[in-house]
Design an enzyme around this catalytic site. Structure first.
Site, PDB file in Angstrom:
ATOM      1  N   LEU A   1     -26.659  48.556 117.532  1.00  0.00           N
ATOM      2  CA  LEU A   1     -27.009  47.173 117.217  1.00  0.00           C
ATOM      3  C   LEU A   1     -28.226  47.134 116.312  1.00  0.00           C
ATOM      4  CD1 LEU A   1     -26.762  45.784 120.862  1.00  0.00           C
ATOM      5  CD2 LEU A   1     -25.041  45.561 119.072  1.00  0.00           C
ATOM      6  N   ASP A   2     -28.113  46.421 115.204  1.00  0.00           N
ATOM      7  CA  ASP A   2     -29.261  46.187 114.333  1.00  0.00           C
ATOM      8  C   ASP A   2     -30.093  45.085 114.975  1.00  0.00           C
ATOM      9  OD1 ASP A   2     -30.884  46.253 111.969  1.00  0.00           O
ATOM     10  OD2 ASP A   2     -29.875  44.419 111.340  1.00  0.00           O
ATOM     11  N   LYS A   3     -31.400  45.245 115.021  1.00  0.00           N
ATOM     12  CA  LYS A   3     -32.249  44.269 115.701  1.00  0.00           C
ATOM     13  C   LYS A   3     -32.325  42.935 114.963  1.00  0.00           C
ATOM     14  CE  LYS A   3     -36.711  44.409 115.426  1.00  0.00           C
ATOM     15  NZ  LYS A   3     -37.152  43.158 114.831  1.00  0.00           N
TER      16      LYS A   3
ATOM     17  N   THR B   1     -29.374  40.228 114.659  1.00  0.00           N
ATOM     18  CA  THR B   1     -28.330  40.481 115.654  1.00  0.00           C
ATOM     19  C   THR B   1     -28.894  40.203 117.037  1.00  0.00           C
ATOM     20  OG1 THR B   1     -27.355  42.178 114.232  1.00  0.00           O
ATOM     21  CG2 THR B   1     -26.726  42.218 116.563  1.00  0.00           C
TER      22      THR B   1
END
Length: 172
Positions: free
Chosen positions: A13-15, A18
């Site tokens: 997961l990209d912070k 997202t």
């Protein structure tokens, strides 16, 4: 179409955007000796004005709230490092500590302590140097989406191991 039949157990997961809202904002600016907050923001904002990075957009917005931006010339950027630009007769460097060091600007123990305190509070800190000297820190934060905790819990419930991808410090 996936042809690999191995089981996937990890999801990356990209912070920014997202897990978080993706709307960074400047929460504080800590000038070093010889600079004031307005000057620090004005110089950092002008230097960042040609950058497309979300951090740059937040710094530019904060600087514009204080005063009109000065024109920056001789702009260069280093992905993952920072930016450098001439603002009037001053050379401004903004970014990570390694980028400032690459541009001949060293942080003192006192500056590193300020950086550590800001990062421990959950801020993303951009270091700013002017004419070869450390000028201060610009600290930014983003808001975690309300739905993030439930979404991550659901991924875990499905047997997946979420892994967060970020260039930020651990506290962020």
């Amino acid at each position: 179409v996936l042809e690999d039949t191995r089981t996937v157990d990890t999801i990356l997961l990209d912070k920014t955007g997202t897990i978080t809202e993706g709307n960074l904002s400047v929460t504080s600016a800590t000038p070093a000796a010889g600079f004031d907050k307005a000057e620090l923001l004005a110089l950092a904002g002008a230097a960042e004005s040609s950058s497309e990075h979300p951090i740059a957009h937040a710094i530019v917005a904060a600087a514009k709230a204080v005063a009109p931006l000065a024109e920056a010339t001789a702009f260069t950027s280093a992905p993952g490092g920072g930016v450098r630009a001439a603002v009037g007769t001053r050379m401004v460097v903004a970014g990570r500590e390694s980028w400032l060091r690459e541009n001949g600007i060293e942080l003192s123990d006192e500056h590193r302590a300020s950086l550590a305190a800001a990062q421990q509070s959950g801020a993303t800190s951009i270091m700013v140097g002017v004419d070869g000297s450390f000028a201060g820190l610009v600290n930014l934060t983003d808001t975690v989406k309300e739905s993030s905790a439930a979404a991550i819990a659901k991924l875990k419930e499905l047997g997946l191991r979420p892994v967060l991808l970020t260039g930020d410090n651990a506290a962020v």
